[in-house]
Structure formats: structure tokens, C-alpha cells
Design a protein around this motif. Structure first.
Motif, short mmCIF file in Angstrom:
data_model
loop_
_atom_site.label_atom_id
_atom_site.label_comp_id
_atom_site.label_asym_id
_atom_site.label_seq_id
_atom_site.Cartn_x
_atom_site.Cartn_y
_atom_site.Cartn_z
N LEU A 209 96.42 37.28 -18.42
CA LEU A 209 97.66 36.57 -18.09
C LEU A 209 98.80 37.56 -17.94
CD1 LEU A 209 99.42 35.35 -21.23
CD2 LEU A 209 97.02 35.99 -21.40
N GLN A 210 99.81 37.12 -17.18
CA GLN A 210 101.05 37.89 -17.10
C GLN A 210 102.20 37.00 -17.59
OE1 GLN A 210 101.45 40.12 -13.42
NE2 GLN A 210 99.29 40.60 -13.47
N CYS A 211 102.70 36.11 -16.73
CA CYS A 211 103.80 35.26 -17.21
C CYS A 211 103.30 34.21 -18.18
CB CYS A 211 104.53 34.60 -16.05
SG CYS A 211 103.70 33.15 -15.39
N GLY A 212 102.04 33.80 -18.05
CA GLY A 212 101.44 32.84 -18.97
C GLY A 212 101.60 31.38 -18.59
N PHE A 213 102.25 31.12 -17.47
CA PHE A 213 102.48 29.71 -17.13
C PHE A 213 101.19 28.97 -16.86
CE2 PHE A 213 103.52 25.92 -14.88
CZ PHE A 213 104.65 25.48 -15.55
N CYS A 214 100.28 29.60 -16.13
CA CYS A 214 99.04 28.93 -15.75
C CYS A 214 98.02 28.94 -16.89
CB CYS A 214 98.41 29.63 -14.54
SG CYS A 214 97.76 31.29 -14.93
N CYS B 164 97.16 30.70 -10.03
CA CYS B 164 97.91 31.69 -10.79
C CYS B 164 98.73 32.51 -9.80
CB CYS B 164 96.96 32.61 -11.55
SG CYS B 164 97.82 33.94 -12.39
N ARG B 165 100.03 32.61 -10.05
CA ARG B 165 100.88 33.36 -9.12
C ARG B 165 100.99 34.83 -9.52
NH1 ARG B 165 103.72 29.61 -5.70
NH2 ARG B 165 103.55 31.38 -4.34
N CYS B 166 100.42 35.22 -10.66
CA CYS B 166 100.66 36.58 -11.16
C CYS B 166 99.45 37.50 -11.09
CB CYS B 166 101.11 36.54 -12.62
SG CYS B 166 102.54 35.51 -12.95
N THR B 167 98.33 37.07 -11.64
CA THR B 167 97.28 38.03 -11.99
C THR B 167 96.40 38.47 -10.83
OG1 THR B 167 95.69 36.30 -12.46
CG2 THR B 167 97.06 37.03 -14.29
S1 FES Z 1 99.94 34.39 -15.41
FE1 FES Z 1 101.70 33.79 -14.30
S2 FES Z 1 100.93 32.10 -13.17
FE2 FES Z 1 99.15 32.92 -14.03
#
Ligand code: FES
Ligand SMILES: Cc1cc2nc3c(=O)[nH]c(=O)nc-3n(C[C@H](O)[C@H](O)[C@H](O)COP(=O)(O)OP(=O)(O)OC[C@H]3O[C@@H](n4cnc5c(N)ncnc54)[C@H](O)[C@@H]3O)c2cc1C
Ligand code: FES
Lengths: 279, 169
Positions: B98-103, B135-138
Motif C-alpha cells: 500500500l501507499q496512501c492506503g485508501f484502497c 488502486c491509484r497508487c501501487t
Molecule cells: S494505496 Fe492508494 S489507492 Fe491503493
């Protein structure tokens, strides 16, 4: 996104559900898996005053052999259709089709009855229901009747099921392995831009097409061109060119009418080739 | 008219009177106070609201709380036991899933459901199992590693009884 307020009732039998529909008329809507109805209610495209949840009616979720056919309860989820050993062994097209619907979560909630009655022009099952020449049982205040697949889809989001009727069972014939469903999907939702379902049987070939026109249809031109012939690659290619003959293709931001028509032909050819390879 | 619901959430019996239009995700967050389940798209596409209902992964933004009456719901808060992370949580920790953790809560719940069905999934099976989760980050690669890690470290474990609803009647 909140739907408008409604009253919630949860009948435990089909008879009770039919009575509730008769009592509330146009104010009522059946709720099955909710994966078409709830999005529509959030957008307030649907505003039922009474929601009749048929999710707890016993004995509406099953897959079993019945004579030469396989009977599927209307509340059977896409996930259960996909996983069914009975279907995979005896009539694999529906299980293959179900595996193309949405994603795991959608397949865990959405039901075959709900998908058919919603009659989304881009839904997957309609192509296969037509290619299988399925029968659909409905129960209403006037009793039970059976609708043939070819008579089921009437127009965009419209079927032959009356507002006071409930689909209870779908029956598909046992088939050989020579079936296939090939689809080009809209990447975000997974819905079909064009999907072709093919059944090659002892008495000829049936082809159902979804995603292309306002309602799913049988590709009569393709079926006729293949009738009684040996299915050579050459003939398959020529016949598939008829897959969108005589239909009025839909167009939207995802695909123009001519692109959809083209995809119908390509996917019909690929599905036929795939089905032949499975023989 | 409000309707009474009895839902077993993370092994705890919950009784509430709710409006029928209350979505399960809002029930969990606003009524039960369990804000681990996220609301992203609200249109059944992103999967961040994924929870287990009677052991099956569902998008709780596309289900009414009244439909969960009599069921057992597991949210991300129900994964860790006695201060010990669930193997899937541990996998996300170890593999930087995870990065931002939203998903992440939705990803983990979908992963738990996947491993309950397929104990040792291939990368393709993981991709297919998480298809409903964005997921918008990983870039997903680390998420797949995380699920693999969990599979190799006892990830199959669902919480005891989590697939059983409350007595109906
Ligand atoms: S970790 Fe940011 S949306 Fe998946
Ligand atoms: C994110 C997402 C992606 C999707 N992707 C796809 C896809 O790729 N392919 C695809 O084919 N579909 C897709 N769907 C739609 C999904 O398959 C739905 O589950 C299905 O269209 C409706 O079934 P349901 O059980 O959820 O019905 P509901 O939403 O509960 O009901 C739909 C309609 O049918 C009526 N109804 C339901 N059951 C009956 C019955 N037994 N008798 C009479 N009327 C009934 C309801 O009153 C309502 O009008 C997707 C949905 C979502 C949310
Ligand atoms: S919030 Fe439920 S799928 Fe996005």
C-alpha cells in the motif's frame, strides 16, 4: 448517494411476493441481487415506493438436472453459475458466460433472474440464453407460464415479463462441449461492447449477440449460412460477416455503431472457431 | 418506515432500527462506528467498500443494510486477532502492498475471500480475484506480492465462524 426513501418488505414465498406486487402495482419493484436496481435507485432513475426483497425466498437458488435440461433457480448468483459442476459438465456455455460478468464481488450478488429481467443491452447472459434456446418460467397472478428465449427480450431494458410477474426458473438444454462465448468488454464496467455466444449442436448452429443492438438477438444470417455445412475456417469467416446484418447498432462514447457492428462479426468468428476447437 | 436489523459484525451482535435505504457501508461506518471500510466511488466500481457477508466478498455500497439482516459481516477491523495481524495484513505490511492506503481495506477483504477459495493462487488468479478493486497508487505489483506472501504464511485462515450468520427467524 442515497436512494429516495422506500418501504421494505421481504416475502418468504413466491406466492406472497406475487400478492405484494399485485397489491402495490407500479409502486413496487423486486429486489434480487440489487446490482442493477440499487445503482439505478441511487441515481434516482428508479424510485420505487415499495421494495420487495426476494433474496430470502427459499428454493429459488439451485442448479439441477431435470430431464434432458438443466434447471436454474432465478436467484442463483453469477458466482454459483460460474462454479457449477453440473453446468460445466452438461451445458458449459452459461458457466463460461458467467465468468465474464463484472468482477468477483458483482458475481457474488448479481442473479441470473435479475440480469435477464433487467435486460441491459450490454449484459452477457442474454447472448447465451438465446444461443441455448432457453426457457424461462414466470409466476404471476394469472398463474405460471413459460417464455421461450426468442420471445423474452422485447426492447431496450424491456422483456416479456409483466410488472406483476416473477421469474422463477431458467432451463437450458444439455449440450456438447462445442459452445463458446467471446466478448469485447468496456474496460471500466466489464459490460459487453459486443458479445457472441455460439452453440454448435447436432441440428445446426445457434448464435446469440449482445451489446450491439437495443436488445440481444439471434444472428439469423450467420445461422442460415452455416446450416448443414461443414464448418471450415473459410465458411466461418464468410458467415460471421452476417452477424450484424439487419440490426440497428447502438453508439455511445465507448463505441460507435460501426465499431460495435464490426466487433459483433469478429467475436462471432472467434466464438465459432473456439467452439469448433472444443469438438 | 425503519426496519429492525440484527447483524453479526466481526463476531459482535448488532441490533438497530434503520431506514431501508441505508447502504451497508454507511451502516458499518456511521451506525456501527467501523470506519475501516472506505467509500470511494459509490458506484460499485472501485471495491474500496468490500466486506465479507457470510464469507463472500461484496461491495457494501451496493447493498442495503436490511439485506444483511441475519448475516455475519466481517470488516477489516475483524481481521487482526489478539493484537496479531491477519496473514493478509502481514503480507501487505511485509511487501509494501500500500501507499496512501485508501484502497487497502477493500483489497485485503477481497484477498481474504480469494485465499479462502484458492489457497495457493497464481499471479493471474490473484489479478482476477482483485479485478473489482482499484488502486491509484501501487501499480498492483506489490499488492499481488502481498497476497502471495499471505498465501505462503497461512493466509487461508478466515476468522472462526465468520461464514455463519446469526440465527434467522
Ligand atoms: S494505496 Fe492508494 S489507492 Fe491503493
Ligand atoms: C460494477 C458492475 C459491473 C457489472 N458488470 C456486468 C457485466 O460485465 N456483465 C453483465 O451482464 N452484467 C454486469 N453487471 C450487472 C449485474 O450482472 C447485475 O447483477 C444484473 O444485471 C442484475 O441482477 P440482480 O440480481 O443484481 O438484479 P436487481 O438489481 O436486484 O434487479 C434488476 C431488475 O430485475 C428485476 N428482477 C430481479 N429479479 C427478478 C425476478 N426473479 N423476476 C422478475 N423481476 C426481477 C428487478 O425488479 C429490477 O428491475 C454489473 C453490475 C455492476 C454493479
Ligand atoms: S465505494 Fe463501493 S465500489 Fe467504490
Amino acid at each position: 448517494m442515497y436512494p429516495a426513501n422506500f418501504d421494505y418488505v421481504r416475502p418468504s414465498t413466491v406466492e406472497e411476493a406475487v400478492r405484494l406486487l399485485a397489491k402495490h402495482g407500479d409502486d413496487a419493484k423486486l429486489l434480487a441481487g440489487g446490482h442493477s436496481l440499487i445503482p439505478a435507485m441511487k441515481l434516482r432513475l428508479a424510485r420505487p415506493k415499495v421494495v420487495v426483497d426476494i433474496g430470502r425466498i427459499a428454493h429459488l437458488s439451485y442448479i439441477r438436472e431435470a430431464g434432458g435440461a438443466i434447471a436454474i433457480g432465478a436467484m442463483t448468483t453469477h458466482a454459483d453459475v460460474q462454479a457449477s459442476k453440473t453446468l460445466r459438465d452438461k451445458s458449459p456455455l452459461l458457466a463460461e458466460t458467467a465468468s465474464h460478468i463484472g468482477d468477483v464481488q458483482v458475481r457474488n450478488k448479481g442473479t441470473i433472474g435479475g440480469s435477464l429481467v433487467h435486460a441491459d443491452p450490454a449484459a452477457d447472459y442474454p447472448a447465451s440464453i438465446l444461443a441455448l434456446d432457453a426457457e424461462i418460467d414466470v409466476v404471476g397472478p394469472r398463474g405460471t407460464r413459460t417464455i421461450k428465449a426468442v420471445d423474452f427480450f422485447v426492447d431496450l431494458l424491456q422483456t416479456a415479463v409483466a410488472a406483476d410477474e416473477i421469474v422463477t426458473e431458467i432451463r437450458v438444454p444439455a449440450t456438447a462441449k462445442t459452445v463458446a462465448y467471446v466478448k469485447t468488454e468496456q474496460k471500466a464496467s466489464g459490460f459487453a461492447l459486443a458479445g457472441a455466444a455460439v452453440v454448435i449442436g447436432p441440428n445446426g448452429v445457434r448464435v446469440g449477440i449482445t451489446g450491439v443492438a437495443a436488445k440481444a438477438y439471434r444472428a439469423a444470417g450467420v445461422e442460415k449460412a452455416l446450416a448443414g455445412q461443414k464448418l471450415t475456417p473459410d465458411l466461418i469467416a464468410r458467415a460471421s460477416a452476417q452477424a450484424s446484418a439487419g440490426v440497428d447498432p447502438l453508439g455511445d462514447i465507448h463505441a460507435s455503431p460501426s465499431f460495435r457492428a464490426h466487433l459483433a462479426q469478429v467475436n462471432t468468428r472467434r466464438a465459432l472457431e473456439q467452439a469448433v476447437r472444443r469438438s | 418506515m425503519p426496519v429492525h436489523v440484527h447483524v453479526n459484525v466481526n463476531q459482535s451482535d448488532q441490533h438497530h432500527d434503520v431506514e431501508p435505504r441505508l447502504l451497508l457501508v454507511h451502516y458499518l461506518r456511521d451506525v456501527c462506528g467501523l470506519t475501516g471500510t472506505h467509500v470511494g466511488c459509490e458506484t460499485s466500481l472501485c471495491g474500496s467498500c468490500t466486506v465479507l457477508v457470510d464469507g463472500k466478498a461484496v461491495k457494501s455500497c451496493t447493498m442495503f443494510a436490511v439485506q444483511a439482516d441475519g448475516s455475519a459481516v466481517t470488516t477489516v477491523e475483524g481481521l487482526a486477532k489478539d493484537g496479531q495481524l491477519h496473514p493478509v495484513q502481514q503480507g501487505f505490511w511485509e511487501c509494501h502492498g500500500l501507499q496512501c492506503g485508501f484502497c487497502t481495506p477493500g483489497m485485503m477483504m477481497a484477498s481474504v475471500a480469494l485465499l479462502a477459495q484458492t489457497a495457493k493462487p497464481s499471479r493471474e488468479q490473484i489479478t482476477e480475484g482483485l479485478r473489482g478493486n482499484l488502486c491509484r497508487c501501487t501499480g498492483y505489483s506489490h499488492i499481488i506480492d502481498a497476497v502471495n506472501h499471505a498465501a505462503a504464511h497461512g493466509g487461508v485462515r478466515l476468522q472462526p465462524d465468520s461464514a455463519q450468520g446469526v440465527a434467522r427467524g
